[in-house]
Design a protein around this motif. Sequence first.
Motif, PDB file in Angstrom:
ATOM      1  N   GLU A 156     -44.025 104.679  -2.340  1.00 50.27           N
ATOM      2  CA  GLU A 156     -44.124 104.349  -3.735  1.00 50.27           C
ATOM      3  C   GLU A 156     -44.089 102.637  -3.846  1.00 50.27           C
ATOM      4  O   GLU A 156     -44.926 102.172  -4.432  1.00 50.27           O
ATOM      5  CB  GLU A 156     -42.824 104.795  -4.451  1.00 50.27           C
ATOM      6  CG  GLU A 156     -42.470 106.163  -4.928  1.00 50.27           C
ATOM      7  CD  GLU A 156     -41.222 106.519  -5.372  1.00 50.27           C
ATOM      8  OE1 GLU A 156     -41.246 106.996  -6.206  1.00 50.27           O
ATOM      9  OE2 GLU A 156     -40.337 106.194  -4.552  1.00 50.27           O
TER      10      GLU A 156
ATOM     11  N   ASP B 165     -47.649 101.853  -3.092  1.00 52.89           N
ATOM     12  CA  ASP B 165     -48.708 102.030  -4.237  1.00 52.89           C
ATOM     13  C   ASP B 165     -48.606 100.842  -5.426  1.00 52.89           C
ATOM     14  O   ASP B 165     -49.543 100.592  -5.887  1.00 52.89           O
ATOM     15  CB  ASP B 165     -48.139 102.984  -5.040  1.00 52.89           C
ATOM     16  CG  ASP B 165     -48.335 104.616  -4.263  1.00 52.89           C
ATOM     17  OD1 ASP B 165     -49.319 104.585  -3.424  1.00 52.89           O
ATOM     18  OD2 ASP B 165     -47.853 105.633  -4.689  1.00 52.89           O
ATOM     19  N   VAL B 166     -47.540 100.285  -5.297  1.00 51.43           N
ATOM     20  CA  VAL B 166     -47.179  99.167  -6.210  1.00 51.43           C
ATOM     21  C   VAL B 166     -47.663  97.783  -5.873  1.00 51.43           C
ATOM     22  O   VAL B 166     -47.845  96.802  -6.633  1.00 51.43           O
ATOM     23  CB  VAL B 166     -45.855  99.238  -7.010  1.00 51.43           C
ATOM     24  CG1 VAL B 166     -44.797  98.583  -6.146  1.00 51.43           C
ATOM     25  CG2 VAL B 166     -45.861  98.846  -8.371  1.00 51.43           C
TER      26      VAL B 166
ATOM     27  N   SER C 219     -38.421  99.800 -11.876  1.00 50.84           N
ATOM     28  CA  SER C 219     -38.460 101.167 -12.496  1.00 50.84           C
ATOM     29  C   SER C 219     -40.011 101.486 -12.502  1.00 50.84           C
ATOM     30  O   SER C 219     -40.311 102.942 -12.755  1.00 50.84           O
ATOM     31  CB  SER C 219     -37.849 100.913 -13.888  1.00 50.84           C
ATOM     32  OG  SER C 219     -38.385  99.939 -14.395  1.00 50.84           O
ATOM     33  N   ALA C 220     -40.843 100.660 -12.631  1.00 44.81           N
ATOM     34  CA  ALA C 220     -42.248 101.148 -12.731  1.00 44.81           C
ATOM     35  C   ALA C 220     -42.594 101.934 -11.505  1.00 44.81           C
ATOM     36  O   ALA C 220     -43.548 102.716 -11.468  1.00 44.81           O
ATOM     37  CB  ALA C 220     -43.383  99.838 -13.082  1.00 44.81           C
ATOM     38  N   ALA C 221     -42.018 101.158 -10.254  1.00 35.89           N
ATOM     39  CA  ALA C 221     -42.496 101.856  -9.044  1.00 35.89           C
ATOM     40  C   ALA C 221     -41.839 103.161  -8.785  1.00 35.89           C
ATOM     41  O   ALA C 221     -42.633 103.977  -7.983  1.00 35.89           O
ATOM     42  CB  ALA C 221     -42.218 100.941  -7.909  1.00 35.89           C
ATOM     43  N   ASP C 222     -40.724 103.208  -9.312  1.00 37.46           N
ATOM     44  CA  ASP C 222     -39.815 104.376  -8.881  1.00 37.46           C
ATOM     45  C   ASP C 222     -40.388 105.552  -9.829  1.00 37.46           C
ATOM     46  O   ASP C 222     -39.812 105.882 -10.728  1.00 37.46           O
ATOM     47  CB  ASP C 222     -38.371 103.978  -9.152  1.00 37.46           C
ATOM     48  CG  ASP C 222     -37.748 105.160  -8.748  1.00 37.46           C
ATOM     49  OD1 ASP C 222     -38.002 106.004  -7.857  1.00 37.46           O
ATOM     50  OD2 ASP C 222     -36.450 105.237  -9.155  1.00 37.46           O
ATOM     51  N   LYS C 223     -41.333 106.237  -9.591  1.00 33.90           N
ATOM     52  CA  LYS C 223     -42.193 107.173 -10.261  1.00 33.90           C
ATOM     53  C   LYS C 223     -41.422 108.382 -10.534  1.00 33.90           C
ATOM     54  O   LYS C 223     -41.314 109.076 -11.580  1.00 33.90           O
ATOM     55  CB  LYS C 223     -43.542 107.736  -9.801  1.00 33.90           C
ATOM     56  CG  LYS C 223     -44.625 106.183 -10.331  1.00 33.90           C
ATOM     57  CD  LYS C 223     -45.979 106.553  -9.495  1.00 33.90           C
ATOM     58  CE  LYS C 223     -46.728 105.668  -9.695  1.00 33.90           C
ATOM     59  NZ  LYS C 223     -47.671 105.307  -8.377  1.00 33.90           N
ATOM     60  N   ASP C 224     -40.638 108.791  -9.412  1.00 33.07           N
ATOM     61  CA  ASP C 224     -39.582 109.928  -9.703  1.00 33.07           C
ATOM     62  C   ASP C 224     -38.379 109.805 -10.051  1.00 33.07           C
ATOM     63  O   ASP C 224     -37.309 110.622 -10.147  1.00 33.07           O
ATOM     64  CB  ASP C 224     -39.783 110.798  -8.231  1.00 33.07           C
ATOM     65  CG  ASP C 224     -39.178 109.950  -7.112  1.00 33.07           C
ATOM     66  OD1 ASP C 224     -38.701 108.923  -7.340  1.00 33.07           O
ATOM     67  OD2 ASP C 224     -39.138 110.438  -5.914  1.00 33.07           O
ATOM     68  N   ASP C 225     -38.223 108.559 -10.376  1.00 38.20           N
ATOM     69  CA  ASP C 225     -36.764 108.173 -10.942  1.00 38.20           C
ATOM     70  C   ASP C 225     -35.494 108.527 -10.244  1.00 38.20           C
ATOM     71  O   ASP C 225     -34.543 108.939 -10.452  1.00 38.20           O
ATOM     72  CB  ASP C 225     -36.454 108.718 -12.351  1.00 38.20           C
ATOM     73  CG  ASP C 225     -37.304 107.923 -13.438  1.00 38.20           C
ATOM     74  OD1 ASP C 225     -37.212 106.861 -13.493  1.00 38.20           O
ATOM     75  OD2 ASP C 225     -37.698 108.708 -14.443  1.00 38.20           O
TER      76      ASP C 225
ATOM     77  N   SER D 225     -47.105 100.761 -20.147  1.00 43.38           N
ATOM     78  CA  SER D 225     -48.083 101.685 -19.424  1.00 43.38           C
ATOM     79  C   SER D 225     -49.333 100.785 -19.617  1.00 43.38           C
ATOM     80  O   SER D 225     -49.586  99.943 -19.985  1.00 43.38           O
ATOM     81  CB  SER D 225     -48.138 102.897 -20.077  1.00 43.38           C
ATOM     82  OG  SER D 225     -48.668 102.733 -21.399  1.00 43.38           O
TER      83      SER D 225
END
Lengths: 509, 509
Positions: free
Chosen positions: B334, B337-338, B320-326, B432
């Motif tokens: 994505e 990035d993580v 869920s942290a990586a899935d920025k656009d939900d 965060s």
Amino acid sequence: MSFLKNIDISSFDVQVMLPSNYFSFTPLLPSLTCGTVEARSIVEPIRNIIKKKNGQIQFREVECVKIDATNKKVICHSNDDTVLGKTEILLDYDYLVIATGAQVNTFNTPGVTEHCPFLQEVEDTQKIRRSVTNSFEKADLPNLSQEEKIMKLHFVIVGGGPTCVEFTAELHDFVKEDLVKIYPMVQNLVRIIVVQSGDHILNTFDERVSSFVEQKFQRDGIKVKTECRVIGVSEKEIDVKVKSEGIVSSIPYGMVVWSADTGTRPVIRNFMEQIGQSKRRSLATDEWLRVEGYDSVYALGDCGTIHQRKVMEDISTIFSAADKDDSGTLTVKEFQDVIKDILVRYPQLELYLKNKHLRSAKDLLKDSQGNDMKEVNIEGLKSALSHVDSQLKGLPATAQVAAQQGTYLARCFNHMEEYKTSQEGPLQFKESGRHQFRPFWYKHFGQFAPLGGEQTAAELPGDWVSTGHSSQWLWYSVYASKQVSWLTRVLVASEWTRRFIFGRDSSGI
Amino acid sequence: MSFLKNIDISSFDVQVMLPSNYFSFTPLLPSLTCGTVEARSIVEPIRNIIKKKNGQIQFREVECVKIDATNKKVICHSNDDTVLGKTEILLDYDYLVIATGAQVNTFNTPGVTEHCPFLQEVEDTQKIRRSVTNSFEKADLPNLSQEEKIMKLHFVIVGGGPTCVEFTAELHDFVKEDLVKIYPMVQNLVRIIVVQSGDHILNTFDERVSSFVEQKFQRDGIKVKTECRVIGVSEKEIDVKVKSEGIVSSIPYGMVVWSADTGTRPVIRNFMEQIGQSKRRSLATDEWLRVEGYDSVYALGDCGTIHQRKVMEDISTIFSAADKDDSGTLTVKEFQDVIKDILVRYPQLELYLKNKHLRSAKDLLKDSQGNDMKEVNIEGLKSALSHVDSQLKGLPATAQVAAQQGTYLARCFNHMEEYKTSQEGPLQFKESGRHQFRPFWYKHFGQFAPLGGEQTAAELPGDWVSTGHSSQWLWYSVYASKQVSWLTRVLVASEWTRRFIFGRDSSGI
């Protein structure tokens, strides 16, 4: 040690009994206490020495507990520390050489054994070393008052001999040169005090030396309390009595080191009681190092004292032996014939001649006007020699004496068969014939007392006294040359170098 | 040690508490037992290290007995051994770094504490060294039967780790190279046996190493008994039970050395009970070396174990942290990035990639046909990372780990203020922001197991295993370079040289 190195193993079956399996070079013991030299560097395993002798010497790590001179047996205990107790071992001997050394004398002062480390064995010095750094660590704990810190850093040294002086100097140097750098917060709290019962420290030395040392100690802030006897030691205080005033005072201490006079080891004490010498401090031997009354038992080092016969005791025997024609008087020739043997048999005569600045013993035979006498009767001889015995001196309790005695004794053993027929000793005055061996003759090479700060007090033969840096270097070279083996020589030298460069180690191990 | 050397003293008020006033270089402990290296040469007084830090670090020679994390206090005892008991000292802390190390684990085997020396502290090795020569002296006493002599020279070593193997090898060399020369009469009676409860000795090493060692020991006449548990030690016998057969047998011994697994020190045990970790063997810390639940208490070395979080535990948080656009799926971008943060936070991922020969984490996202996937949902991510956690490995209980942890922790402290605003750590998946610091990352430089006879087994990174003389020289150079100070480096090197020339010293001090 010197005995073992020199004994001829082909003719004797030698057994060495010692409670530890190494020899240590005892004059360097004080250096161990502060880590100037490491313990390993001054010890040599006995078995290494034996190896050099092709293994013909037997070594047993046992402690001798009883000597039975009548049956020529010694009883030893093994160093087993099992619950089953020690194993008893019985050994027969033909000749017994006792070289146990002496032990520290506590004078039965209460508390000494419990609270004071001694300066005697290698183990003791390691204990002292740990104690010293431990005192500094304890003094740096946060919950102590200033007073308690001073107490913890109060070092009391009991004794006044060279060992004691050297330890005091080592301790002072260790504190000033090394410990203050790493314990800066406690450096001004350290107090060192020497308690000596005699009127001077180093009282076997020349007076110039002992007063120099006392002055140096004063400059260094080391307090010296002479004429002061310790009457008891408790866990935190030492009770002393100033002799002249008779006042008893208590000194709180952090650490006490006991380095007082030498006492008798229990096994020697027991043996002395058996042979009727119980009132003495050490075994009485004759001039050939034989324990009096026991021809096959020898004592050397600090456990024996040579009982040198006096000239005046034997004067009539000497006279009748010298007076070959039974004339009742000695001619100069008769006197000269016998004087060489007297000189060997009674070493005090040579000392006497030297002190009187007489060139030869013949010069003794002068009348009151200083003219040479032609002959002398018994009374004349007595008066000529009457002051000779005043030169009698006991030998100092040093490693130097013990080493010379060991070499001497090994030589006697090696030549035992040979000299049975051709005796090398002086004329026997009481009986006919000669003594089998020359008596032991001590040659004094001087003595040292290191004073710290690269200074050493030295007393050399010929009335030469020196205190300062030059004798420190003499000390370094003499002690290096006296080491047991080349390995220890290298180690000791490298540790002296290391101390110059890195200082001493303060780890509490 | 590495912590103290690296900590920035200007921003912290550091207090060091230790029951002895020196650090020792523990990897050389086995060399001490037979005198290959002297104890003094591997220790460094803590206060010397402090001196180099301009004395801004406080050292107390006290033993920590209780940690009170709730009130941020530690209770210490001074090393006073007076009858009045130990002095209690209370110290407050803001941050507490626990680095007590572990202690030998006796598994509560009866008789071990009474009869077996351990291989843990410098003092232990000195005891062992004395014991070894003592056994030879005892075996050479005249009143023993052949059988009793063999018994006295039966050395039993319990354990199977590198320390144990090194000690066994040292002992064997000491006997074969030095002692047989000076105890020729008992040389054929010596027996050495290693009792290990696991199925191999050196079982943390590569299998090639451990079988090489077992073969070398066999050639040297050292018996290795694996799968054999000690169930009791009495004064003269050790009772062992062979696991497979369940048979109990008694082995008579002259000396037993206990070098089994590591156990927990009482103060740590007590602390673990307070904080509800009583079932563990050592303190559980997070990846930043903080004891779990106590942010201001750190544990490093053998007294702590890093509890590395598993990827699969956090997989949904990561997703869920990586899935920025939900969107419910991760695109390759994505994921990329993580992935850098995942690599830092979960070191097992890098190991996994290496073992699978994948060039980058992106390669994880392939479908069953090996084609790159455009995006992945939570189930897809789970299956991609499902085997990553199998690469989780505990860190070995070595000085190498402790040293790296010390350096790491000092760095964290030194940058504490700086990184409060600009965090260097990876992304926090749960909350965060980023972690303040990178987690601890262990870099393995390989391990050694000296085997005696100038041979060493080495296991180096990159699956490189070597056994022989070349790795002995590697060992010499690595261990020399790892010494605490230049002084100890010189000393250790000179003692290695001395051993080559003169052999080891067998004096029982």
